[in-house]
Write a protein that holds these residues in place. Structure first.
Motif, short mmCIF file in Angstrom:
data_model
loop_
_atom_site.label_atom_id
_atom_site.label_comp_id
_atom_site.label_asym_id
_atom_site.label_seq_id
_atom_site.Cartn_x
_atom_site.Cartn_y
_atom_site.Cartn_z
N GLU A 1 0.83 -1.21 0.00
CA GLU A 1 0.00 0.00 0.00
C GLU A 1 0.86 1.26 0.00
O GLU A 1 1.81 1.38 0.78
N ILE A 2 0.51 2.19 -0.87
CA ILE A 2 1.25 3.45 -0.94
C ILE A 2 0.79 4.37 0.19
O ILE A 2 -0.41 4.63 0.35
N ILE A 3 1.75 4.84 0.97
CA ILE A 3 1.43 5.71 2.11
C ILE A 3 1.62 7.18 1.72
O ILE A 3 0.79 8.03 2.02
N MET A 4 2.72 7.50 1.06
CA MET A 4 3.02 8.89 0.71
C MET A 4 3.98 8.92 -0.46
O MET A 4 4.83 8.02 -0.58
N GLN A 5 3.86 9.94 -1.31
CA GLN A 5 4.78 10.10 -2.44
C GLN A 5 5.16 11.55 -2.59
O GLN A 5 4.42 12.44 -2.18
N ALA A 6 6.31 11.78 -3.22
CA ALA A 6 6.70 13.14 -3.60
C ALA A 6 7.32 13.05 -4.98
O ALA A 6 8.01 12.08 -5.31
N ALA A 7 7.07 14.08 -5.79
CA ALA A 7 7.55 14.09 -7.17
C ALA A 7 8.72 15.06 -7.31
O ALA A 7 8.81 16.05 -6.59
N VAL A 8 9.63 14.74 -8.21
CA VAL A 8 10.70 15.68 -8.58
C VAL A 8 10.82 15.70 -10.10
O VAL A 8 10.52 14.70 -10.77
N PRO A 9 11.28 16.82 -10.68
CA PRO A 9 11.50 16.86 -12.12
C PRO A 9 12.78 16.10 -12.49
O PRO A 9 13.72 16.03 -11.68
N VAL A 10 12.79 15.54 -13.69
CA VAL A 10 14.04 15.00 -14.25
C VAL A 10 14.54 16.04 -15.24
O VAL A 10 13.81 16.42 -16.16
N LEU A 11 15.76 16.53 -15.03
CA LEU A 11 16.30 17.58 -15.90
C LEU A 11 17.13 16.95 -17.01
O LEU A 11 17.72 15.88 -16.84
N PRO A 12 17.20 17.62 -18.17
CA PRO A 12 17.95 17.06 -19.31
C PRO A 12 19.42 16.79 -18.97
O PRO A 12 20.04 15.91 -19.56
N THR A 13 19.96 17.54 -18.03
CA THR A 13 21.37 17.39 -17.66
C THR A 13 21.60 16.36 -16.57
O THR A 13 22.74 16.15 -16.15
N ASP A 14 20.54 15.72 -16.08
CA ASP A 14 20.69 14.84 -14.92
C ASP A 14 21.55 13.61 -15.18
O ASP A 14 21.49 13.00 -16.24
N THR A 15 22.36 13.28 -14.17
CA THR A 15 22.99 11.97 -14.09
C THR A 15 22.27 11.23 -12.96
O THR A 15 21.46 11.84 -12.24
N ALA A 16 22.58 9.96 -12.79
CA ALA A 16 21.96 9.20 -11.70
C ALA A 16 22.24 9.90 -10.37
O ALA A 16 21.36 9.96 -9.50
N GLU A 17 23.43 10.47 -10.23
CA GLU A 17 23.81 11.11 -8.96
C GLU A 17 22.99 12.37 -8.68
O GLU A 17 22.49 12.56 -7.58
N THR A 18 22.86 13.23 -9.69
CA THR A 18 22.13 14.48 -9.45
C THR A 18 20.64 14.21 -9.22
O THR A 18 20.01 14.83 -8.37
#
Ligand code: GAR
Length: 195
Positions: A148-165
């Motif tokens: 069961e999903i309790i809570m979520q938060a969203a973030v943008p994926v930027l064109p410059t993103d690496t896995a680390e960022t």
């Protein structure tokens, strides 16, 4: 206060966010014990700073997932925990553990479930080319990342993103939602058990 057990495998930044929320009285709980599986994991240093006892259960010395989980259950019972919080625990857990604390185990996963279950969720999101991802706190059931999903938060994926960022943008949201998700899950569990 909720008596929490916490399990982590690595850095433990989520451990720290929860411990800090408790210290700041934003979460009415007590960390009874940290269980970790990798000798040398940084989370141990964080536990020392917050005076949380830690127990190493190295999965490499157990013959099966079930045997590891038996040892985990025993340790958690010794420390009289009510809720189990998985914070970067990188082992699949079995019904031995899940059935010992029915509906009282939480996990955090670095994606908006049900997308990108399993390992390397951040890399999976990058590879899929999604423009939004995030994190999910959910109840733990036998199917990996499916409770069961309790809570979520969203973030943008930027064109410059690496896995680390991308991972570090997700981490900020994880640290923000996990303490409140624990309180929310415990609250709704109590309400449901009154029915
Ligand atoms: C967190 O991003 C968590 O969502 C993820 O590991 C990281 C642990 O960070 N968990 C999983 O991938 C579970 N399959 P932390 O050790 O700094 O809290």
């Amino acid at each position: 206060p909720l008596k929490l057990g916490i399990m982590a495998s690595g850095s433990g930044s989520n451990f720290e966010a929860i411990a800090q929320a408790i210290a700041d009285r934003c979460l009415n709980a007590q960390l009874q014990v940290l269980i970790y599986n990798n000798p040398g994991a940084t989370v141990v240093e964080r536990a020392k700073r917050f005076d949380v006892p830690s127990v190493l259960l190295n999965h490499r010395v157990f013959d099966s997932r079930e045997q590891l989980d038996h040892a985990i259950v025993q340790t958690l019972r010794q420390h009289e925990i009510e809720w189990l919080v998985m914070a970067g625990w990188m082992r699949i857990v079995t019904p031995v553990l899940i059935n010992a604390f029915p509906n009282r185990i939480l996990n955090i996963h670095p994606s908006l479930l049900p997308s990108f279950k399993g390992h390397r969720a951040v890399e999976q999101a990058l590879a899929a080319g999604v423009k939004i991802t995030g994190c999910t706190v959910h109840g733990v059931v036998s199917d990996v990342d499916s409770g069961e999903i309790i809570m979520q938060a969203a973030v943008p994926v930027l064109p410059t993103d690496t896995a680390e960022t991308l991972q570090s943008r997700i981490h900020v949201q994880e640290h923000r939602i996990y303490p409140s998700a624990i309180a929310l899950a415990a609250h709704s569990w109590k309400e449901r058990s009154k029915l």
